[in-house]
Structure formats: C-alpha cells, structure tokens
Design a protein around this motif. Sequence first.
Motif, PDB file in Angstrom:
ATOM      1  N   GLY A   1       0.820  -1.211   0.000  1.00 37.37           N
ATOM      2  CA  GLY A   1       0.000   0.000   0.000  1.00 37.37           C
ATOM      3  C   GLY A   1       0.849   1.253   0.000  1.00 37.37           C
ATOM      4  N   ARG A   2       2.009   1.181   0.668  1.00 36.57           N
ATOM      5  CA  ARG A   2       2.898   2.344   0.708  1.00 36.57           C
ATOM      6  C   ARG A   2       3.448   2.607  -0.689  1.00 36.57           C
ATOM      7  N   TYR A   3       3.723   1.523  -1.411  1.00 38.72           N
ATOM      8  CA  TYR A   3       4.223   1.623  -2.783  1.00 38.72           C
ATOM      9  C   TYR A   3       3.134   2.209  -3.688  1.00 38.72           C
ATOM     10  N   THR A   4       1.893   1.715  -3.501  1.00 37.94           N
ATOM     11  CA  THR A   4       0.775   2.213  -4.302  1.00 37.94           C
ATOM     12  C   THR A   4       0.598   3.711  -4.046  1.00 37.94           C
ATOM     13  N   GLY A   5       0.679   4.084  -2.775  1.00 39.42           N
ATOM     14  CA  GLY A   5       0.527   5.486  -2.415  1.00 39.42           C
ATOM     15  C   GLY A   5       1.550   6.341  -3.132  1.00 39.42           C
ATOM     16  N   GLU A   6       2.777   5.817  -3.270  1.00 37.15           N
ATOM     17  CA  GLU A   6       3.858   6.544  -3.950  1.00 37.15           C
ATOM     18  C   GLU A   6       3.466   6.806  -5.406  1.00 37.15           C
ATOM     19  N   CYS A   7       2.878   5.769  -6.076  1.00 42.89           N
ATOM     20  CA  CYS A   7       2.485   5.903  -7.480  1.00 42.89           C
ATOM     21  C   CYS A   7       1.363   6.923  -7.649  1.00 42.89           C
ATOM     22  N   LEU A   8       0.538   7.070  -6.607  1.00 40.72           N
ATOM     23  CA  LEU A   8      -0.615   7.970  -6.712  1.00 40.72           C
ATOM     24  C   LEU A   8      -0.253   9.436  -6.544  1.00 40.72           C
ATOM     25  N   LYS A   9       0.917   9.658  -5.971  1.00 39.78           N
ATOM     26  CA  LYS A   9       1.312  11.041  -5.692  1.00 39.78           C
ATOM     27  C   LYS A   9       1.263  11.847  -6.979  1.00 39.78           C
ATOM     28  N   GLY A  10       0.663  12.995  -6.943  1.00 40.30           N
ATOM     29  CA  GLY A  10       0.667  13.887  -8.103  1.00 40.30           C
ATOM     30  C   GLY A  10      -0.417  13.539  -9.111  1.00 40.30           C
ATOM     31  N   LEU A  11      -1.073  12.374  -8.972  1.00 43.10           N
ATOM     32  CA  LEU A  11      -2.143  12.034  -9.920  1.00 43.10           C
ATOM     33  C   LEU A  11      -3.423  12.776  -9.541  1.00 43.10           C
ATOM     34  N   SER A  12      -4.190  13.098 -10.537  1.00 44.00           N
ATOM     35  CA  SER A  12      -5.451  13.790 -10.242  1.00 44.00           C
ATOM     36  C   SER A  12      -6.409  12.823  -9.546  1.00 44.00           C
ATOM     37  N   THR A  13      -7.319  13.359  -8.763  1.00 49.32           N
ATOM     38  CA  THR A  13      -8.289  12.486  -8.085  1.00 49.32           C
ATOM     39  C   THR A  13      -9.541  12.301  -8.951  1.00 49.32           C
TER      40      THR A  13
ATOM     41  N   PRO B   1     -12.020  10.671 -11.589  1.00 51.44           N
ATOM     42  CA  PRO B   1     -12.198   9.261 -11.934  1.00 51.44           C
ATOM     43  C   PRO B   1     -11.587   8.947 -13.305  1.00 51.44           C
ATOM     44  N   SER B   2     -11.211   7.680 -13.512  1.00 50.53           N
ATOM     45  CA  SER B   2     -10.643   7.259 -14.801  1.00 50.53           C
ATOM     46  C   SER B   2     -11.679   7.448 -15.911  1.00 50.53           C
ATOM     47  N   ALA B   3     -11.157   7.652 -17.138  1.00 50.62           N
ATOM     48  CA  ALA B   3     -12.056   7.835 -18.281  1.00 50.62           C
ATOM     49  C   ALA B   3     -12.848   6.552 -18.517  1.00 50.62           C
ATOM     50  N   LYS B   4     -12.127   5.403 -18.549  1.00 56.13           N
ATOM     51  CA  LYS B   4     -12.800   4.100 -18.689  1.00 56.13           C
ATOM     52  C   LYS B   4     -13.049   3.547 -17.293  1.00 56.13           C
ATOM     53  N   SER B   5     -13.975   2.599 -17.179  1.00 55.35           N
ATOM     54  CA  SER B   5     -14.277   2.049 -15.852  1.00 55.35           C
ATOM     55  C   SER B   5     -13.028   1.376 -15.249  1.00 55.35           C
ATOM     56  N   ALA B   6     -12.593   1.845 -14.102  1.00 55.12           N
ATOM     57  CA  ALA B   6     -11.437   1.259 -13.393  1.00 55.12           C
ATOM     58  C   ALA B   6     -11.721   1.402 -11.913  1.00 55.12           C
ATOM     59  N   PRO B   7     -12.655   0.545 -11.391  1.00 52.21           N
ATOM     60  CA  PRO B   7     -13.149   0.760 -10.016  1.00 52.21           C
ATOM     61  C   PRO B   7     -12.071   0.787  -8.949  1.00 52.21           C
ATOM     62  N   MET B   8     -11.041  -0.103  -9.109  1.00 50.26           N
ATOM     63  CA  MET B   8     -10.037  -0.129  -8.042  1.00 50.26           C
ATOM     64  C   MET B   8      -9.160   1.121  -8.091  1.00 50.26           C
ATOM     65  N   ALA B   9      -8.779   1.520  -9.308  1.00 49.72           N
ATOM     66  CA  ALA B   9      -7.962   2.743  -9.438  1.00 49.72           C
ATOM     67  C   ALA B   9      -8.723   3.934  -8.874  1.00 49.72           C
ATOM     68  N   ASP B  10     -10.021   3.998  -9.171  1.00 47.84           N
ATOM     69  CA  ASP B  10     -10.815   5.139  -8.668  1.00 47.84           C
ATOM     70  C   ASP B  10     -10.900   5.115  -7.148  1.00 47.84           C
ATOM     71  N   ALA B  11     -11.089   3.887  -6.603  1.00 44.99           N
ATOM     72  CA  ALA B  11     -11.166   3.788  -5.138  1.00 44.99           C
ATOM     73  C   ALA B  11      -9.842   4.222  -4.514  1.00 44.99           C
ATOM     74  N   LEU B  12      -8.726   3.784  -5.133  1.00 43.22           N
ATOM     75  CA  LEU B  12      -7.407   4.157  -4.597  1.00 43.22           C
ATOM     76  C   LEU B  12      -7.232   5.668  -4.634  1.00 43.22           C
ATOM     77  N   ARG B  13      -7.638   6.255  -5.764  1.00 44.00           N
ATOM     78  CA  ARG B  13      -7.505   7.706  -5.886  1.00 44.00           C
ATOM     79  C   ARG B  13      -8.330   8.414  -4.822  1.00 44.00           C
ATOM     80  N   ARG B  14      -9.585   7.928  -4.695  1.00 47.21           N
ATOM     81  CA  ARG B  14     -10.486   8.561  -3.705  1.00 47.21           C
ATOM     82  C   ARG B  14      -9.915   8.468  -2.297  1.00 47.21           C
ATOM     83  N   GLU B  15      -9.444   7.255  -1.991  1.00 41.30           N
ATOM     84  CA  GLU B  15      -9.019   7.019  -0.592  1.00 41.30           C
ATOM     85  C   GLU B  15      -7.607   7.485  -0.322  1.00 41.30           C
ATOM     86  N   LYS B  16      -6.841   7.736  -1.363  1.00 49.83           N
ATOM     87  CA  LYS B  16      -5.439   8.143  -1.197  1.00 49.83           C
ATOM     88  C   LYS B  16      -4.755   7.241  -0.185  1.00 49.83           C
TER      89      LYS B  16
END
Length: 295
Positions: A260-272, A274-289
Amino acid sequence: MQAVSSHLEGKVALVTGSSRGLGAGLARCLATAGADVIITFRRAEDQARAVAEEVRRLGRRAWVIPLEMGETESIEALFEAIRTEVGQLDICILNAAATSFRPLMKAEMKHLEKTYAISVFGFLRAVQLALPMIEARGGGTILGISGADTRTWIPSHGILAGAKAAMESMIAYLAVENGRSGVTILGVNPGTIRTESVDVMLGELAEPLMEKERRDHPMGILATPDDLAESIVLLTSPAARWAHGTVVDLDGGGVFAMWGRYTGECLKGLSTRPSAKSAPMADALRREKTDPSDA
Ligand SMILES: NC(=O)c1ccc[n+]([C@@H]2O[C@H](COP(=O)([O-])OP(=O)(O)OC[C@H]3O[C@@H](n4cnc5c(N)ncnc54)[C@H](OP(=O)(O)O)[C@@H]3O)[C@@H](O)[C@H]2O)c1
C-alpha cells in the motif's frame, strides 16, 4: 522511555551487542523493568561502559564483558564469566549481528562465513549454554533478534536475511525440543530502527530515507532503539509464555503495509478525477489516497 512495569526485579539479563543501538536500548529498558544487566561489546568498550553506568544509575547491577559472537571460544568464555562472576541467568537476548551488504551474486564465502558465524553458529552455541542456566533458575526467556529482510526484499541484505531466516527456523525447533524446560524461546522481527549503524550504512541517504520511512509508516513514527526495546522487554515477562516458538513481528504494521505504501507513492501527483474508462479499483485508490501520510 515510557514506564515499564518492574516485573524483572531479581532477574539477571544478558544482551549481546549492547554497547550501542538496539542492544543499548534493551539494556536500559531491562534495567528500568528491574533487571540487572550483562552488557557485551566487541569494539565499543567505552560505549558499553557508558551503558553500564546508565544501568547503575537506575539502581541495578551491570557487568561489561567482551564478546566476539563469531568465535565459539569467546561465547564459551562469556558464559563461564556469567557462571563464576554473576552466578545466575534468567533472560538471554541474542541481539548482536554484523554482515557484509552486497547482492548475493557478489558474495564471497568469507562474507557468508562471517555473517553465519554470528547469527547461525554463534546463536546456537549461545542458546546451548544459556538454556541449562536459565532452566536451573526455574525458567525464563531466550529471545533472538531477527530482521525485516526475512519478510521483504531489502537491497544487498541477502546474506544477512539467509542467516536470520536460519535463526528463525532454529528458534521454532529449539522451542519444540525444549518445550518443557520452562524457558520461553522466541524471536522478534523488528522493522526499521534508526541506529548509528543505519546512519553509517546509508551515509547521505540516511536522512531522506529515514524521513520517508517515518512519513509512509502507518503510525507516522520512526522507531528509536528505546521504542523497540519497550515492546521487546514486555515479551520477557512470564505472561508472554504463549509466544514460545514464534517470531513476533514488532514493526508497527510497517512491513505488512509495504504494498500500500508503494501504491501510495504511485498515486502522488495524480489527479483524483475518476478514470475515463471504468477502473473501479484505481478510482477507489484515488479517492481514498492509500498513502498513510495523506490520510
Ligand atoms: N537497525 C535496524 O533497522 C534493524 C532492523 C531489524 C533488525 N535489526 C537487528 O537488530 C539487532 C541490532 O541492530 P542495531 O542496528 O542496533 O545494530 P548496531 O547498531 O550495528 O549494533 C550492533 C551491536 O552488535 C555488536 N556486534 C557487532 N558484531 C559483533 C560480533 N561479531 N560479535 C559480538 N558483538 C558484535 C556491536 O558491538 P561493538 O559496537 O562493540 O562492535 C554492537 O553492540 C541486529 O540483530 C540487527 O540485525 C536491526
């Protein structure tokens, strides 16, 4: 150091490698909990004597004895000194370690021999000598300090990880073979602790890496030797006897949280957004940071 109970009054504890780092923290904490402490050093005699002074200021007895864990004769001399000069042993914490940091394909046999001499051969010889002494006292604790490199890849730690993994296996075997001795035999696997040797090993990388470890850790804390020592000393209480045969992870959830710490690193700087195409897990990760430092 927070108050620990005085459950160790009248007990004598040995901590190998207690001239500095985690071992010195353990010596201080055991004394705070009421134990007299045997401190060992390899090179840092002055530092070991300073730790002994701290133990005496806490009202406990302290002995300072040289030890080379890589040499059987030195281990045997230590236990002979305990028998003749101290007269009892109730707790034995095998903490001393040293290694050569390099990828396994660059390891020479002398690097393996040095590391294994301490954490495998030396560990077992020390247990063979400590167990009968502690058993003669009606029971106590033998505790080996392992390392997070047995749980997760840490660059250039393969030699030490192999030796610590062997130590963990021996702890489980020793516990079964000596289950009726009254001696609790267990291990502790700490996460990162900021000690002098971590600073020496990492050089200029120490500051940024330790700060990153603190920021990303689930508890937002970088453990000091005294922090870890408090939790380890609790495991020397008779009430911890059901930890017999186990290796307890004392890392505040840091290693479990690694992905999760690694995932958090990848999310840094990404917009919150939602993805253009359906990507429920990516969206949840973005939402929850998921990065704990953003929580
Ligand atoms: N620091 C961490 O992040 C971390 C994480 C997980 C596990 N650990 C484990 O925790 C333990 C303590 O780590 P630390 O960072 O406190 O270590 P450290 O600061 O490097 O201290 C090592 C201690 O061991 C002694 N020592 C080294 N080689 C020895 C030998 N051949 N024979 C006898 N004594 C020897 C040293 O004595 P002298 O100074 O007198 O030479 C010193 O007292 C180790 O088992 C380590 O693998 C550490």
